[in-house]
Design a protein around this motif. Structure first.
Motif, PDB file in Angstrom:
ATOM      1  N   UNK A  15       4.517 -20.971  27.206  1.00  0.00           N
ATOM      2  CA  UNK A  15       5.868 -21.081  27.749  1.00  0.00           C
ATOM      3  C   UNK A  15       6.077 -22.297  28.618  1.00  0.00           C
ATOM      4  N   UNK A  16       5.101 -23.176  28.676  1.00  0.00           N
ATOM      5  CA  UNK A  16       5.169 -24.323  29.573  1.00  0.00           C
ATOM      6  C   UNK A  16       6.358 -25.253  29.303  1.00  0.00           C
ATOM      7  N   UNK A  17       6.651 -25.650  28.055  1.00  0.00           N
ATOM      8  CA  UNK A  17       7.794 -26.539  27.839  1.00  0.00           C
ATOM      9  C   UNK A  17       9.122 -25.921  28.300  1.00  0.00           C
ATOM     10  N   UNK A  18       9.298 -24.634  28.054  1.00  0.00           N
ATOM     11  CA  UNK A  18      10.532 -23.974  28.477  1.00  0.00           C
ATOM     12  C   UNK A  18      10.670 -23.914  29.982  1.00  0.00           C
ATOM     13  N   UNK A  19       9.580 -23.606  30.659  1.00  0.00           N
ATOM     14  CA  UNK A  19       9.601 -23.479  32.117  1.00  0.00           C
ATOM     15  C   UNK A  19       9.837 -24.833  32.774  1.00  0.00           C
ATOM     16  N   UNK A  20       9.077 -25.841  32.359  1.00  0.00           N
ATOM     17  CA  UNK A  20       9.202 -27.163  32.967  1.00  0.00           C
ATOM     18  C   UNK A  20      10.532 -27.815  32.580  1.00  0.00           C
ATOM     19  N   UNK A  21      10.940 -27.651  31.329  1.00  0.00           N
ATOM     20  CA  UNK A  21      12.175 -28.259  30.846  1.00  0.00           C
ATOM     21  C   UNK A  21      13.427 -27.447  31.118  1.00  0.00           C
ATOM     22  N   UNK A  22      13.253 -26.235  31.661  1.00  0.00           N
ATOM     23  CA  UNK A  22      14.374 -25.336  31.931  1.00  0.00           C
ATOM     24  C   UNK A  22      15.260 -25.155  30.691  1.00  0.00           C
ATOM     25  N   UNK A  23      14.590 -24.853  29.584  1.00  0.00           N
ATOM     26  CA  UNK A  23      15.293 -24.594  28.329  1.00  0.00           C
ATOM     27  C   UNK A  23      14.662 -23.368  27.680  1.00  0.00           C
ATOM     28  N   UNK A  24      15.376 -22.726  26.758  1.00  0.00           N
ATOM     29  CA  UNK A  24      14.840 -21.497  26.149  1.00  0.00           C
ATOM     30  C   UNK A  24      13.470 -21.720  25.515  1.00  0.00           C
ATOM     31  N   UNK A  25      12.678 -20.640  25.522  1.00  0.00           N
ATOM     32  CA  UNK A  25      11.374 -20.697  24.861  1.00  0.00           C
ATOM     33  C   UNK A  25      11.589 -21.054  23.391  1.00  0.00           C
ATOM     34  N   UNK A  26      10.765 -21.968  22.862  1.00  0.00           N
ATOM     35  CA  UNK A  26      10.907 -22.390  21.472  1.00  0.00           C
ATOM     36  C   UNK A  26      10.026 -21.577  20.528  1.00  0.00           C
ATOM     37  N   UNK A  27       9.159 -20.730  21.089  1.00  0.00           N
ATOM     38  CA  UNK A  27       8.274 -19.873  20.316  1.00  0.00           C
ATOM     39  C   UNK A  27       8.357 -18.456  20.871  1.00  0.00           C
ATOM     40  N   UNK A  28       7.817 -17.519  20.139  1.00  0.00           N
ATOM     41  CA  UNK A  28       7.620 -16.151  20.634  1.00  0.00           C
ATOM     42  C   UNK A  28       6.130 -15.964  20.859  1.00  0.00           C
ATOM     43  N   UNK A  29       5.781 -15.120  21.835  1.00  0.00           N
ATOM     44  CA  UNK A  29       4.360 -14.867  22.112  1.00  0.00           C
ATOM     45  C   UNK A  29       4.139 -13.374  22.284  1.00  0.00           C
ATOM     46  N   UNK A  30       3.065 -12.872  21.664  1.00  0.00           N
ATOM     47  CA  UNK A  30       2.693 -11.467  21.798  1.00  0.00           C
ATOM     48  C   UNK A  30       1.209 -11.373  22.112  1.00  0.00           C
ATOM     49  N   UNK A  31       0.911 -10.530  23.087  1.00  0.00           N
ATOM     50  CA  UNK A  31      -0.484 -10.241  23.457  1.00  0.00           C
ATOM     51  C   UNK A  31      -0.826  -8.873  22.887  1.00  0.00           C
ATOM     52  N   UNK A  32      -1.929  -8.792  22.210  1.00  0.00           N
ATOM     53  CA  UNK A  32      -2.379  -7.519  21.637  1.00  0.00           C
ATOM     54  C   UNK A  32      -3.058  -6.673  22.705  1.00  0.00           C
ATOM     55  N   UNK A  33      -3.099  -5.409  22.450  1.00  0.00           N
ATOM     56  CA  UNK A  33      -3.716  -4.452  23.369  1.00  0.00           C
ATOM     57  C   UNK A  33      -5.088  -4.937  23.820  1.00  0.00           C
ATOM     58  N   UNK A  34      -5.317  -4.907  25.126  1.00  0.00           N
ATOM     59  CA  UNK A  34      -6.598  -5.301  25.682  1.00  0.00           C
ATOM     60  C   UNK A  34      -6.686  -6.749  26.130  1.00  0.00           C
ATOM     61  N   UNK A  35      -5.668  -7.535  25.824  1.00  0.00           N
ATOM     62  CA  UNK A  35      -5.687  -8.931  26.257  1.00  0.00           C
ATOM     63  C   UNK A  35      -5.565  -8.999  27.779  1.00  0.00           C
ATOM     64  N   UNK A  36      -6.105 -10.052  28.350  1.00  0.00           N
ATOM     65  CA  UNK A  36      -5.961 -10.296  29.788  1.00  0.00           C
ATOM     66  C   UNK A  36      -5.085 -11.526  29.975  1.00  0.00           C
ATOM     67  N   UNK A  37      -3.920 -11.286  30.570  1.00  0.00           N
ATOM     68  CA  UNK A  37      -2.895 -12.315  30.721  1.00  0.00           C
ATOM     69  C   UNK A  37      -2.456 -12.364  32.178  1.00  0.00           C
ATOM     70  N   UNK A  38      -2.239 -13.564  32.694  1.00  0.00           N
ATOM     71  CA  UNK A  38      -1.655 -13.742  34.013  1.00  0.00           C
ATOM     72  C   UNK A  38      -0.253 -14.306  33.868  1.00  0.00           C
ATOM     73  N   UNK A  39       0.593 -14.038  34.843  1.00  0.00           N
ATOM     74  CA  UNK A  39       1.970 -14.542  34.833  1.00  0.00           C
ATOM     75  C   UNK A  39       2.263 -15.213  36.166  1.00  0.00           C
ATOM     76  N   UNK A  40       2.846 -16.391  36.096  1.00  0.00           N
ATOM     77  CA  UNK A  40       3.297 -17.088  37.298  1.00  0.00           C
ATOM     78  C   UNK A  40       4.769 -17.426  37.101  1.00  0.00           C
ATOM     79  N   UNK A  41       5.596 -17.009  38.034  1.00  0.00           N
ATOM     80  CA  UNK A  41       7.039 -17.218  37.904  1.00  0.00           C
ATOM     81  C   UNK A  41       7.376 -18.711  37.948  1.00  0.00           C
ATOM     82  N   UNK A  42       8.529 -19.028  37.431  1.00  0.00           N
ATOM     83  CA  UNK A  42       8.989 -20.418  37.426  1.00  0.00           C
ATOM     84  C   UNK A  42       9.063 -20.967  38.847  1.00  0.00           C
ATOM     85  N   UNK A  43       9.586 -20.159  39.782  1.00  0.00           N
ATOM     86  CA  UNK A  43       9.690 -20.608  41.173  1.00  0.00           C
ATOM     87  C   UNK A  43       8.316 -20.850  41.789  1.00  0.00           C
ATOM     88  N   UNK A  44       7.380 -19.936  41.543  1.00  0.00           N
ATOM     89  CA  UNK A  44       6.034 -20.098  42.091  1.00  0.00           C
ATOM     90  C   UNK A  44       5.350 -21.331  41.500  1.00  0.00           C
TER      91      UNK A  44
END
Length: 137
Positions: free
Chosen positions: A75-104
């Motif tokens: 999601x980096x291009x969308x966050x930095x460019x402030x434009x809609x995500x150009x891809x979809x992303x799905x994490x399968x069960x058991x994945x380890x994912x971190x999230x950092x808000x745009x403001x942070x």
């Protein structure tokens, strides 16, 4: 179109800096991180597990499917460019994912300019990869 998934991978120092500011995402079940066209709310860090990204044409035809590597920043291009995500992303069960808000993320980049430089490197790698894939047709 075939994209090199290593283009989304940040270096170790960047992943550590972002991880310190991130919150875990519940992936006890398959979890849609974001959809193509959604407004960007933040950046996702893949620590481990099965994660994929896709892009669809306006008619719904699958254009790109990428198996994502650990250390990827989604999601980096969308966050930095402030434009809609150009891809979809799905994490399968058991994945380890971190999230950092745009403001942070913005605050971190202002506080630590080295993080901004490392983020630019990931964005540059994504652009190079997309151009190479487009040339190959």
């Amino acid at each position: 179109m075939n994209l090199d998934s290593s283009a989304f991978v940040g270096d170790r120092d960047l992943i550590l800096a972002l991880s310190d500011q991130s919150a875990p995402v519940d992936c006890s079940r398959d979890h849609v991180l974001f959809r193509q066209g959604d407004e960007p709310n933040g950046l996702y860090i893949v620590h481990r597990g099965d994660v994929s990204m896709t892009m669809r044409a306006p008619d719904g035809e699958l254009v790109v499917e990428i198996a994502v590597q650990p250390g990827s920043l989604l999601g980096l291009p969308g966050v930095v460019g402030n434009c809609p995500y150009s891809l979809s992303a799905i994490a399968r069960s058991g994945a380890e994912i971190g999230f950092i808000s745009r403001d942070a993320l913005s605050k971190l980049m202002l506080y630590d300019p080295a993080v901004g430089i490392l983020i630019l490197r990931v964005l540059a790698a994504e652009v190079r990869t997309a151009r190479i894939a487009a040339c190959k047709g």
